[in-house]
Structures are given as structure tokens and as C-alpha cells.
Design a protein around this motif. Structure first.
Motif, short mmCIF file in Angstrom:
data_model
loop_
_atom_site.label_atom_id
_atom_site.label_comp_id
_atom_site.label_asym_id
_atom_site.label_seq_id
_atom_site.Cartn_x
_atom_site.Cartn_y
_atom_site.Cartn_z
N CYS A 11 0.83 -1.20 0.00
CA CYS A 11 0.00 0.00 0.00
C CYS A 11 0.87 1.25 0.00
O CYS A 11 1.95 1.27 0.59
N GLY A 12 0.38 2.32 -0.65
CA GLY A 12 1.07 3.61 -0.67
C GLY A 12 0.75 4.43 0.57
O GLY A 12 0.40 3.90 1.62
N ASP A 13 0.86 5.76 0.45
CA ASP A 13 0.65 6.66 1.58
C ASP A 13 -0.76 6.52 2.16
O ASP A 13 -1.74 6.81 1.48
N VAL A 14 -0.86 6.09 3.42
CA VAL A 14 -2.16 5.95 4.08
C VAL A 14 -2.65 7.30 4.57
O VAL A 14 -3.85 7.62 4.51
N GLU A 215 27.69 -11.70 -17.68
CA GLU A 215 27.49 -12.25 -16.34
C GLU A 215 26.42 -13.33 -16.37
O GLU A 215 25.57 -13.35 -17.27
N ASN A 216 26.47 -14.22 -15.40
CA ASN A 216 25.42 -15.23 -15.28
C ASN A 216 24.08 -14.55 -15.05
O ASN A 216 23.99 -13.51 -14.40
N ALA A 217 23.04 -15.19 -15.58
CA ALA A 217 21.69 -14.62 -15.44
C ALA A 217 21.29 -14.52 -13.98
O ALA A 217 21.59 -15.39 -13.16
N GLN A 218 20.64 -13.41 -13.63
CA GLN A 218 20.09 -13.21 -12.30
C GLN A 218 18.62 -12.85 -12.43
O GLN A 218 18.13 -12.55 -13.52
N HIS A 219 17.92 -12.88 -11.31
CA HIS A 219 16.50 -12.56 -11.34
C HIS A 219 16.26 -11.10 -11.73
O HIS A 219 17.16 -10.26 -11.61
N ALA A 220 15.07 -10.81 -12.18
CA ALA A 220 14.69 -9.44 -12.53
C ALA A 220 14.07 -8.74 -11.32
O ALA A 220 13.65 -9.38 -10.36
N THR A 221 14.06 -7.40 -11.37
CA THR A 221 13.44 -6.58 -10.32
C THR A 221 12.22 -5.86 -10.87
O THR A 221 12.25 -5.32 -11.98
N ARG A 222 11.15 -5.86 -10.08
CA ARG A 222 9.93 -5.11 -10.43
C ARG A 222 9.79 -3.95 -9.45
O ARG A 222 9.69 -4.17 -8.25
N PHE A 223 9.80 -2.72 -9.98
CA PHE A 223 9.59 -1.54 -9.14
C PHE A 223 8.15 -1.06 -9.27
O PHE A 223 7.64 -0.88 -10.38
N ILE A 224 7.49 -0.88 -8.14
CA ILE A 224 6.09 -0.42 -8.13
C ILE A 224 5.95 0.74 -7.16
O ILE A 224 6.23 0.61 -5.96
N ALA A 225 5.55 1.90 -7.68
CA ALA A 225 5.23 3.06 -6.84
C ALA A 225 3.72 3.15 -6.70
O ALA A 225 2.97 2.96 -7.67
N LEU A 226 3.26 3.40 -5.47
CA LEU A 226 1.82 3.40 -5.20
C LEU A 226 1.32 4.77 -4.80
O LEU A 226 2.05 5.56 -4.17
N PRO A 232 -8.72 11.18 -4.93
CA PRO A 232 -9.91 11.45 -5.77
C PRO A 232 -9.77 10.99 -7.22
O PRO A 232 -10.75 10.71 -7.89
N GLU A 233 -8.51 10.89 -7.70
CA GLU A 233 -8.30 10.46 -9.09
C GLU A 233 -8.39 8.95 -9.23
O GLU A 233 -8.29 8.43 -10.35
N LYS A 234 -8.60 8.28 -8.09
CA LYS A 234 -8.71 6.81 -8.07
C LYS A 234 -7.47 6.12 -8.66
O LYS A 234 -7.56 5.07 -9.31
N LYS A 235 -6.31 6.72 -8.40
CA LYS A 235 -5.06 6.07 -8.79
C LYS A 235 -4.81 4.89 -7.86
O LYS A 235 -5.19 4.91 -6.69
N LYS A 236 -4.16 3.88 -8.36
CA LYS A 236 -3.99 2.63 -7.63
C LYS A 236 -3.10 2.83 -6.39
O LYS A 236 -1.96 3.29 -6.50
N TYR A 237 -3.63 2.49 -5.23
CA TYR A 237 -2.83 2.60 -4.00
C TYR A 237 -2.61 1.25 -3.31
O TYR A 237 -1.85 1.16 -2.35
N LEU A 238 -3.26 0.21 -3.81
CA LEU A 238 -3.13 -1.11 -3.20
C LEU A 238 -2.74 -2.11 -4.29
O LEU A 238 -3.35 -2.14 -5.36
N TYR A 239 -1.71 -2.90 -4.02
CA TYR A 239 -1.17 -3.82 -5.03
C TYR A 239 -1.11 -5.22 -4.43
O TYR A 239 -0.52 -5.44 -3.38
N ALA A 240 -1.77 -6.17 -5.10
CA ALA A 240 -1.78 -7.56 -4.64
C ALA A 240 -0.82 -8.39 -5.49
O ALA A 240 -0.77 -8.23 -6.71
N PHE A 241 -0.06 -9.25 -4.82
CA PHE A 241 0.85 -10.12 -5.57
C PHE A 241 1.15 -11.39 -4.76
O PHE A 241 0.95 -11.44 -3.55
N SER A 242 1.61 -12.40 -5.49
CA SER A 242 2.01 -13.67 -4.86
C SER A 242 3.51 -13.85 -5.04
O SER A 242 4.07 -13.48 -6.09
#
Length: 537
Positions: A11-14, A215-226, A232-242
């Protein structure tokens, strides 16, 4: 059997809108099933009245999920976070702390850094400093087995995160964000990195943590700003992931690259080596600084074992390693001069420095041929530590504290420099600050090593590095990747902040006659004799 993934929410800024957030979480869980954790970045508390928070704090209301939050980003909200090491704020709501790593029972690793960037001292209670980021990186990246972490939580965005990626909208990532957070993300290689504060949602394309074909392959990184909760603009503030903790994943599955993966946004060029890559040690510099002698008598007559010759059957030590060619520093070498050795042990010896910063500037050196501290055998390490402890006591008795440093770069025999600093000159913290400040000025990344961490845990044999140890036992470490100023340690200690002898930063400008060197060596031997552990039976 495949590991069951954890189901998490970020979650972003509460900003104090607790009811809106937790009602939304309840609705999600009712529809999609329970989640394991909720991770909140950005401003958890806002400028709104405390009535809503009091209901959670007193237990009238309860968070529907175990919730972990970051600390203050401004002075106004510092009051809510009383314990810098983290604490429970209310039932099911936990403050993680200023910085550290949270490891769940599943093995999931979450690294967290609270606050905003500050480059000035003293650092405000709501900010983090370069030292905080350095200690976090060192805490996590000290072993060769380190691959990365599962999740990184910061409030500010990392600067330049938009490089090579999809548009970040109205946020200019070349101007906005923290370069310290970029450095942290580069070193820690998180699989997910969450941030907030910019009141917008941005899911960057995943980026690589390795250089293709180099270099040997390494995992990727996912950056998510919330975005901020209830905007009021209903921008996404909650992100669900497994996520399955990387410790439980097979290598092939972990490093599988997404089809839309991009280059690393923080890498200046495709040729730059990744953090922590070992660099071959360069060749020996042509001008050697120190010369030693083992022929001149020193007090009592000594055997090659370093024990009194009156012992009828001295124990024969294992033959020390031999150099591949001439070496100025191997005690048995014909290349040494005659007069600067002041003490000989079983595995190590002391010598006055030629062109020393002061009259009692000494070196601890192994008798056999070892390139660095990292390569020393256990018995040699033991005697090195004994010499260090003895020298600390010796200098303390003379109103001085000693600084020890090693530069394993353009040298092929270990030289531990021991420089005494009069207590009246400055405090230990001043010495530490001088090293860190001058390192930053020269763009040298000097990291603080966690207490009780050994250099061997950080550097592999053959790796080029510089490290300094203070009289408190605190250590600062730099992994040399390309070039390094040869006189850096001397320059810092000679600076106005410490010994205030800047004209002595180069040893070549400090040479004295052989007669004067012999006088200093005799004086040191005499003064050191009451502390000489090698004279003990």
C-alpha cells in the motif's frame, strides 16, 4: 512439489485514512480470500486529527491483516514512532524500524528503510543518511552466496528508475527521488521494490540485475510506486501479488526473464560491472614504501621462532609461504634493508614505516608471503590480532589511539599500517567522519561493516579492497573495482581534521636519514619492550 506462494498486499501513503484502507482490504479478502501480510510505504500517518487512530490504538478497531509500516517522513509524524528499532503500534499494526531486514517464518526476506534522504549532519529523526544505506548494504551483501532479497520497502522513489523503462508519467525520475535508494536497490537486487510519496501509481517494466553475455543470469526486479489511499483520481494505491521466497526456489525458475525485461536503470553503461564483482589485483607499484631488517640485534638474542634462544628445543613452525620472486617485505628476503624491524613474533613482525606520518608509525607484517588479511592462515591471524591489541594498549599508555588500515591494491605483501593519533587531536568519531567525508568527495564507496563481521566474510582471496579499523573496533570497507588513490589512508590521517600535517600525505616527502631512522627504531624498541608479548615464556 512446488512451494505454496505467499499472498501479499502493498500500500502507498495511508496518511491517516485507516478506515478507508482497512475496509478496502476486508472487501478484497472477502472476494479473493485471505492475504498473509500488508506492507505500507510512504506516510502512514497524516495531518488529520488522531481520533481515528485512537480507535485502533486502544483496540476499539482492529486491522484485518498483519500490517507492517515504515517510519516518519516528516517532523510532524515522528511522535508516533517512539522506538527506532521498531515496535507494535496497535494490534496487528507493527512499525518495522528505521532500517533493517525482516525475515518471515517462510524465509521471505524484506529489507526496509524508513524516512527520506538526508546528506547533512545531524540526520533528522525522519531521515536516513549515506551511513544508514552503507550499513544496510554491508549487512546483506557480505557473503559470496548473496543473490538478492525478496522485497525492498522505501518511501522515496529511487532516482533514475525511469531510465530504459516505460514512462513514469508526471514524475521526472532524473530529478525526483533518492540516489541513495538507487544505490541500495543496485546492491540488494530486490525482486520487488515498493515506494510512494509522489501520489501517483507507476509500475515500471521489470529490469535485469546482470549484464547480458558478460554475467550469469540473475532474477529481474519489479519496481512499483503506489498512490495515496483514497485519492480522488482513483489512482492505484493497493497492489496484490504472490511470491515464493527466493530461498525456496530453484535457480532456473528464479532467473527466468520476463519477456518485457529492460536494462538496469541505475547502471551508467552496459560495460560497468555489477556490484560486488571481484576484480583481479593489479601489479605491484614500482616504488615500494617500506624497508625492513632482521639482522640487527634487538635486546635479547632471538631464534627464528621469535622465542628466547635459551629454550633448548624451540618448536619449529610450519614453513611460511614463499614469494614467486623478490619481495621487499618477506622477512627472510635479501631485498630488505637492515634497521627498521622493531619486533619479531612467531608468524608476524613489526617495522617502523619508512617516511612515516609520525615517529611511531608502524606496520604489522606476516613473516611469510601473504598478499592480504583475507589470505592469512588461522595462526597468523591470531598473532596479527595479538599485535593489534598490544599496540592499542601501548599507544593508550602514551595518550594516543591507533588507526589501522590495509590497502590490498598494487601491493603483493600484506602491510597493516598502524598510525597513532593523540587523543588531544580528535575523537574516534571525528576520524570516522573524516574517512567517510573524504571518501564521498572522491566518489569512493566506504561501507561500515557490521560489528563482529570479519573481512574474510566480505572479500574473497584475490579481491582488491581498502579497509580501516578504528580503536573502537569499528571498520570501514571499500571494494576496489578499478582505480584507487594509493595515498588515500595517509591523506585522510594527515588532513587538518586529524593530524593536521597535510604536507606529509605522500611518504616520499617524509624520508629522513638512515641514522635518524636507526635512532627512532632503537627508541621504539625500548619503549615497546614492557608490552612485548614475544618475550613471555
Amino acid at each position: 512439489m512446488a512451494e505454496k506462494p505467499l499472498r501479499l498486499l502493498a500500500c502507498g501513503d495511508v496518511e491517516g485514512k485507516f478506515d478507508i484502507l482497512f475496509n478496502r482490504v476486508r472487501a478484497i479478502q472477502k472476494k479473493s480470500g485471505n492475504f498473509d501480510l500488508l506492507l505500507c510505504v510512504g506516510n502512514f500517518f497524516g495531518s488529520t486529527p488522531d481520533a481515528e487512530w485512537e480507535e485502533y490504538k486502544t483496540g476499539i478497531k482492529k486491522a484485518p491483516i498483519q500490517t507492517y509500516v515504515l517510519g516518519a517522513n516528516n517532523q510532524e509524524t515522528v511522535k508516533y514512532f517512539q522506538d527506532a528499532d521498531g515496535c507494535e503500534l496497535a494490534e496487528n499494526i507493527t512499525y518495522l524500524g528505521r532500517k533493517g531486514v525482516f525475515t518471515g517464518s517462510s524465509g521471505l526476506q524484506i529489507v526496509y528503510l524508513s524516512g527520506t534522504e538526508s546528506l547533512t549532519e545531524p540526520v533528522p529523526a525522519y531521515s536516513f543518511s549515506p551511513k544508514d544505506v552503507s550499513s544496510l548494504r554491508m549487512m546483506m551483501c557480505t557473503t559470496s552466496q548473496f543473490k538478492g532479497v525478496d522485497i525492498l520497502l522505501t518511501s522515496p522513489w529511487p532516482k533514475y528508475v525511469g531510465n530504459f523503462g516505460n514512462s513514469s508519467g508526471e514524475v521526472d525520475t532524473k530529478k525526483c527521488g533518492s540516489s541513495l535508494v538507487s544505490s541500495l536497490a543496485t546492491g540488494l537486487k530486490p525482486r520487488y521494490h515498493f515506494a510512494a510519496l509522489e501520489k501517483t501509481y507507476y509500475e515500471r517494466l521489470p529490469y535485469r540485475n546482470h549484464i547480458v553475455l558478460q554475467e550469469n543470469a540473475q532474477h529481474a526486479t519489479r519496481f512499483i510506486a503506489l498512490a495515496n489511499v483514497g485519492n480522488p483520481e482513483k489512482k492505484k494505491y493497493l497492489y496484490a501479488f504472490s511470491i515464493v521466497p527466493m530461498k525456496l526456489m530453484g535457480a532456473a525458475e528464479l532467473v527466468k526473464q520476463p519477456p518485457d525485461v529492460t536494462e538496469n536503470p541505475y547502471r551508467k553503461s552496459g560495460q560497468e560491472a555489477s556490484i560486488g564483482k571481484q576484480i583481479p589485483v593489479p601489479v605491484e607499484e614500482s616504488a615500494c614504501q617500506f624497508f625492513f631488517d632482521l639482522n640487527e640485534k634487538q635486546g635479547r638474542k632471538r631464534s627464528s621462532t621469535g622465542r628466547d634462544s635459551k629454550s633448548p628445543h624451540p618448536k619449529q613452525p610450519r614453513k611460511p609461504p614463499q614469494p614467486p620472486g623478490p619481495c621487499w617485505f618477506c622477512l627472510a628476503s635479501p631485498e630488505v634493508e637492515k634497521h627498521l624491524v622493531v619486533n619479531i613474533g612467531t608468524h608476524c613482525y613489526l617495522a617502523l614505516a619508512k617516511g612515516g606520518l609520525c615517529d611511531d608509525h608502524v606496520l604489522i607484517l606476516p613473516i611469510g608471503h601473504y598478499q592480504s588479511v583475507v589470505e592469512l592462515s588461522a595462526e597468523v591471524v591470531e598473532e596479527v590480532e595479538k599485535y593489534k591489541a598490544t599496540l592499542r594498549r601501548f599507544f593508550k599508555s602514551r595518550g594516543k589511539r591507533c588507526v589501522v588500515f590495509e590497502r590490498n591494491y598494487k601491493s603483493h605483501h600484506l602491510q597493516l599500517q598502524v598510525i597513532p593519533v593523540p587523543v588531544s587531536c580528535c575523537a574516534t568519531d571525528d576520524i570516522k567522519d573524516a574517512f567517510i567525508t573524504q571518501a564521498q568527495e572522491q566518489q569512493i564507496e566506504l561501507l561500515e561493516i557490521p560489528e563482529h563481521t570479519d573481512i574474510k566474510q566480505i572479500a574473497q582471496p584475490g579481491a582488491a579492497y581498502f579497509y580501516v579499523e578504528l580503536d573502537t573496533g569499528e571498520k570501514l570497507f571499500h571494494r576496489i573495482k578499478k582505480n584507487f588513490p594509493l595515498q588515500f589512508g595517509r591523506e585522510v590521517l594527515a588532513s587538518e581534521a586529524i593530524l593536521n600535517i597535510p604536507d606529509k600525505s605522500d611518504w616520499r616527502q617524509c624520508q629522513i636519514s638512515k641514522e635518524d631512522e636507526e635512532t627512532l627504531a632503537r627508541r621504539f624498541r625500548k619503549d615497546f619492550e614492557p608490552f612485548d608479548f614475544t618475550l613471555d615464556d
